[in-house]
Structures are given as C-alpha cells and as structure tokens.
Design a protein around this motif. Structure first.
Motif, PDB file in Angstrom:
ATOM      1  N   LYS A   1       0.813  -1.212   0.000  1.00  0.00           N
ATOM      2  CA  LYS A   1       0.000   0.000   0.000  1.00  0.00           C
ATOM      3  C   LYS A   1       0.855   1.275   0.000  1.00  0.00           C
ATOM      4  O   LYS A   1       0.339   2.374  -0.159  1.00  0.00           O
ATOM      5  N   GLY A   2       2.159   1.106   0.181  1.00  0.00           N
ATOM      6  CA  GLY A   2       3.054   2.255   0.186  1.00  0.00           C
ATOM      7  C   GLY A   2       4.486   1.810   0.407  1.00  0.00           C
ATOM      8  O   GLY A   2       4.773   0.614   0.553  1.00  0.00           O
ATOM      9  N   ILE A   3       5.386   2.764   0.453  1.00  0.00           N
ATOM     10  CA  ILE A   3       6.812   2.479   0.656  1.00  0.00           C
ATOM     11  C   ILE A   3       7.354   3.405   1.737  1.00  0.00           C
ATOM     12  O   ILE A   3       7.090   4.620   1.729  1.00  0.00           O
ATOM     13  N   GLY A   4       8.103   2.817   2.684  1.00  0.00           N
ATOM     14  CA  GLY A   4       8.692   3.595   3.768  1.00  0.00           C
ATOM     15  C   GLY A   4      10.200   3.463   3.802  1.00  0.00           C
ATOM     16  O   GLY A   4      10.781   2.519   3.245  1.00  0.00           O
ATOM     17  N   ILE A   5      10.853   4.410   4.479  1.00  0.00           N
ATOM     18  CA  ILE A   5      12.306   4.420   4.646  1.00  0.00           C
ATOM     19  C   ILE A   5      12.609   4.584   6.130  1.00  0.00           C
ATOM     20  O   ILE A   5      12.069   5.474   6.789  1.00  0.00           O
TER      21      ILE A   5
END
Length: 452
Positions: free
Chosen positions: A360-364
């Motif tokens: 559903k998304g991309i995180g760092i």
C-alpha cells in the motif's frame, strides 16, 4: 540487489567512454592552432552540469568524445585570444589537476579527449590521488531490461543524463549484484560457481573463485565492502538450504572472502527454525546485515521479515545468529537494505493491515541501536506515478541518495536523505516492448581511482 540476466560486467568497452579515433586526431593536431582550443573549452566543461536538461535526450558516451570536429571553425583572431587566456600557460599542472578532479566523471572522460596533455594528466597516478580526496560523486543507477538486449542505461544525477552502454550478453546466466566504493560484485546464480569484482567505469575486472560449499543452496544474498584507504575489499555471502523432511528448518551459513588474504572463511553455520535467508543484505560499519523470511504457514500473524547481523571483525562463531534478531518496523511486502554513510537504511514495501502481502506504500527507516526510526514515506502521488506497482521492487543507494525502481516499468524515483526530497529521474530511454517485460537495476559510486 536482484538478479542480472546477462554477463554484463565483463565487456564494458572503454571506447564507449573515450573515442580512440578522437584521441589520435587530437594528438596529430597537438602542435597546430587547434591545440589551443581546449583552454577555452575547459570553462564549458566546468559549467556543463548546470545546463538545463532536454527530455528524452540520451548521451552516448562514445559519441560525446568527438569534440575535435569543431577545431577547424576557429579563426585566426580566435587563436590569438586563446593564446592570451590559455589555461595551460596560467595554471601549473598541479592546480589544473585539482580543478579537473572536481568535474563530474563523464566530463573527466571528455576532458581526457581534449588534448594529449590533458589525457596524460587524467591518466596520471597523481591525478588519481587528487580525485580520491575530493567530494564523492553522487551514485549512478544502471537500469536494464530482463531480455537478451545487450544495451543498458546509466543515470548520472549530477548532470541529469542517461548514458547508453552496450554490453556483451551471456544469455545463460543471471547475476546477483552488490556494490561499494566504486566496485561492483557479480555472483552467478545459475552455476553458483562464478564471482567477479569490477570497476564498471574503468572496466578492470577480477575473478574470485567461489568456495565449493557455497554452490548448493536454495537462497543466497551477496554484499561487498571496500576499505577506502587500502582499497582492499570483503565479500560476504549468506546462503540458506532447507533440511530434509522439515520445511520449517533451514540451514544458514555465512562465507567471507578477504581480497588481502585472497581466501574464504566460513565462520558460521546455524539451523534456523521458522526462518530462512534471502537476497537482501549489506555490510555497514563492519557488520554484515541480512534479512530473513518466515517459513511458517499462512496462519502466522507476526511480521514475515526479520533482521540478523554478524560482526565481520570477529570472524568467529561465538554466540547464536538468532540472538541478534531485530524486528522490522512494520509488516513488509519486501525489504531492501543499504549502507548510507555507515548507517543501515531499510527501504520497505508497507503491507496492508488486513492483507500484509499486498503493498500500500513504501517507507524508509534508519536503524538506531535495535530500534527503527522512520525517515519518510513515499507520497501517494509518487506511488501512483509508477502505475501498477509490484509487491517487490528494486532499491539501492549510496551517500544521501536512494533509488527506487518498479520491476514493471522503466521509471526511476530518487529520495534525497539530506534534503528529505522526492524527485523523478529524467525519463529513461529504455522502452517497454511487451506488457510482461521486466526491468531492474543497481546503483554504484562512479570512481576511476579504485580497482579490484
């Protein structure tokens, strides 16, 4: 970092960067009025990276070396003016070397084709020492399609250009890839017996014999770490093999190669219950980090990823690997590890709450101690910009720059860790020729002062 479908590291022809015919022509004209032209052209080289970018413009590095064709256009008045402002007559060689060392890598190659003297400067040992002391170049990103096409494209974010690079394809091999400090390491996936370390800019390559015990595995991960002072390198491989009659237990082992000693060590072999190794790993500040993946069934409700580490300086099997276990920050569809300024960074696909396997998304995140600190999440407009985004993707980085690429499209997104800024690269010239065509890539630090 993913698998490379071609033996692309062996034949980066240097003529793609420096045109030999151009160099010969320059040498023949060294005593003519044309040889004065480089003194004026030098200023254009310094400012070149500030010029605006033209969409879809692809620079063939080989073609750009042909700057000698404009020599004949100089008039006698131009020649007189060049004599007055001649850089070579004003600056000592030492200062000229320092100035050239601050140019982008591509401009340094073009400068080496300007005249015989500059070619000798760029190839000198003293120049290589100067360039190693200046600020690091931003990492390039090499993108290629998963087909038999022998052409890939390298993106230089400093001057915002793509470079076309023709490579020799080995259609029978796939490669795992890792990079560090200008060197790129390739490990053969098919025969599991070949490993190469090369500088993709200078084309210098070294073959490393693989240990026989590492050829029988189901999953593997590859990492390389280069000492910036000595230029010695360490290759670390983690491999996993299932145990007979028990799909939950996996035998995990670590194998380490030291270029200085020219030998392999296999300090760790451990049986994990409910976990196996994978392909995402990195060396950061002397520690080998790698992600592990749950082998439990669909009913397992915990995070399906975890992090293990091994201190390379110890080179011993004291303690259990599982004791270093660190939870990932949230349910992930996939994870990519990278070393940014000796900080461990995780780029992960964030799974949906009710369907953790759906992205559903991309995180760092950055690892601090045993806790993860969130740095950023990809804004929805960029996530949508990829089109149909897979649950797994390619991501790598260096210094302050992270690249993220979808396997399903030749789109490349960058994130600046220092500025906290998202930005698309210029449009990649590689074309999607059929609906199911895949793309992948890797980042590397462009350097000419280091060799395997």
């Amino acid at each position: 970092m993913g698998a490379l479908s071609a033996d692309q590291h062996l034949n980066f022809d240097s003529s793609q960067v420096i045109d030999p015919s151009c160099s010969r022509e320059l040498e023949e004209n060294a005593n003519s009025k044309a040889s004065l032209f480089p003194k004026v052209f030098f200023f254009n080289l310094i400012m070149e990276w500030e010029t605006p970018w033209v969409d879809d413009k692809v620079i063939d590095i080989k073609g750009e070396a042909g700057i000698s064709t404009s020599y004949s256009e100089l008039s006698d008045e131009d020649v007189k003016e060049n004599i007055i402002i001649s850089i070579d007559s004003v600056l000592p060689d030492e200062l000229l070397e320092r100035i050239l060392a601050y140019l982008p890598i591509a401009s340094i190659f073009r400068a080496s084709s300007v005249c015989k003297k500059w070619n000798e400067i760029v190839r000198s040992h003293r120049f290589l020492q100067n360039i190693s002391s200046v600020l690091s170049q931003k990492p390039w990103y090499f993108m290629f399609p998963s087909t038999d096409d022998s052409v890939g494209f390298a993106y230089d974010p400093m001057i915002r250009k793509w470079y076309s690079i023709e490579l020799r394809c080995d259609r029978t091999s796939r490669w795992f890839i890792a990079s560090s400090c200008g060197l790129v390491c390739f490990m053969d996936h098919n025969t599991r017996s070949q490993l190469y370390v090369c500088n993709p800019i200078t084309k210098i390559t070294e073959k490393v014999e693989m240990p026989r015990c590492s050829r029988e595995f189901d999953y593997s991960g590859l990492a390389i770490s280069v000492d910036r002072s000595s230029h010695n390198y360490t290759v670390a491989i983690v491999i996993s093999k299932d145990t007979p009659d028990d799909f939950v237990q996996w035998i995990l082992s670590i194998h380490i190669y030291c270029s200085e000693a020219m030998r392999w060590l296999s300090p760790v072999t451990e049986t994990l219950t409910g976990w196996r190794g994978g392909d995402s790993c990195v060396v950061c500040d002397g520690v080998f980090y790698f992600l592990i993946y749950s082998t439990r069934g669909l009913g397992f409700r915990g995070n399906r990823h975890g992090l293990l580490s091994y201190n390379l300086s110890s080179r011993s099997s004291s303690g259990m690997l599982i004791d270093s276990f660190i939870q990932v920050p949230c349910p992930l569809t996939c994870g990519r590890l990278m070393n940014l300024k000796n900080k461990l960074v995780l780029v992960g696909g964030i799974g949906k709450q009710d369907q953790p396997g759906i992205i559903k998304g991309i995180g760092i995140w950055i690892l601090k101690g045993r806790d993860w600190e969130e740095v950023a999440r990809m804004p929805h407009k960029y996530f949508q910009g990829f089109g149909e985004f897979d649950d797994v993707f390619a991501s790598s980085g260096f210094d302050d720059l992270i690249y993220i690429q979808s396997y399903g499209a030749p789109c490349l997104l960058m994130f600046d860790m220092k500025m906290r800024e998202w930005k698309w690269s210029q449009k990649c010239p590689v074309l999607k020729r059929f609906p199911l065509q895949l793309f992948t890539g890797f980042s590397f630090e462009p350097r000419i002062d280091i060799s395997p």
